[in-house]
Design a protein around this motif. Structure first.
Motif, mmCIF file in Angstrom:
data_model
loop_
_atom_site.group_PDB
_atom_site.id
_atom_site.type_symbol
_atom_site.label_atom_id
_atom_site.label_comp_id
_atom_site.label_asym_id
_atom_site.label_seq_id
_atom_site.Cartn_x
_atom_site.Cartn_y
_atom_site.Cartn_z
ATOM 1 N N THR A 150 -7.087 7.638 0.830
ATOM 2 C CA THR A 150 -5.737 7.082 0.820
ATOM 3 C C THR A 150 -5.131 7.206 2.210
ATOM 4 O O THR A 150 -5.635 7.950 3.050
ATOM 5 N N ASP A 200 -0.485 6.995 -1.604
ATOM 6 C CA ASP A 200 -1.557 7.556 -2.418
ATOM 7 C C ASP A 200 -2.470 6.509 -3.048
ATOM 8 O O ASP A 200 -3.313 6.830 -3.876
ATOM 9 N N ASP A 201 -2.310 5.240 -2.650
ATOM 10 C CA ASP A 201 -3.221 4.188 -3.102
ATOM 11 C C ASP A 201 -4.536 4.302 -2.337
ATOM 12 O O ASP A 201 -4.551 4.660 -1.159
ATOM 13 N N LYS A 202 -5.617 3.959 -2.984
ATOM 14 C CA LYS A 202 -6.904 3.882 -2.291
ATOM 15 C C LYS A 202 -6.882 2.597 -1.449
ATOM 16 O O LYS A 202 -7.068 1.506 -1.972
ATOM 17 N N PHE A 203 -6.599 2.747 -0.170
ATOM 18 C CA PHE A 203 -6.347 1.577 0.679
ATOM 19 C C PHE A 203 -7.551 0.664 0.811
ATOM 20 O O PHE A 203 -7.395 -0.527 1.018
ATOM 21 N N ASP A 221 -4.089 10.850 2.604
ATOM 22 C CA ASP A 221 -5.241 11.721 2.848
ATOM 23 C C ASP A 221 -5.767 11.555 4.270
ATOM 24 O O ASP A 221 -6.102 12.531 4.941
ATOM 25 N N VAL A 223 0.843 -1.192 0.000
ATOM 26 C CA VAL A 223 0.000 0.000 0.000
ATOM 27 C C VAL A 223 0.882 1.247 0.000
ATOM 28 O O VAL A 223 1.550 1.547 0.985
#
Length: 88
Positions: A71, A32-35, A74, A29
């Motif tokens: 993310t 900036d990956d959409k976890f 974020d 992960v």
């Protein structure tokens, strides 16, 4: 509410996710990956995560805030700002 720095916020997010998905593997992960996608959290898992983050930080997290929790980066930024540090 204790102000969190970025390191504390990231640790908290990972701890809360691990409580929900015990075998969560964060090695793949990126910040900036959409976890939710990478860790395969469904809607109920995500709501549980939001509840745990709110309970552990004392921060109010409304449904309107959910897009800001997409993310890891974020979510960390959101928690740091919401708990009073205001900086990344």
């Amino acid at each position: 509410m204790k102000p969190l720095n970025s390191t504390e916020a990231l640790t908290l997010v990972k701890e809360c996710i691990t409580e929900i998905v015990p075998d969560a593997d964060f090695t793949g992960v990126r910040p900036d990956d959409k976890f939710r996608d990478v860790l395969e959290l469904d809607s109920l898992d995500f709501l549980t995560l939001v509840e745990r983050l709110a309970a552990r930080t004392g921060a109010r997290i409304d449904e309107d805030d959910y897009p800001e929790l997409a993310t890891l980066a974020d979510t960390v930024h959101f928690l740091v700002a919401r708990t009073g540090q205001g900086v990344r």
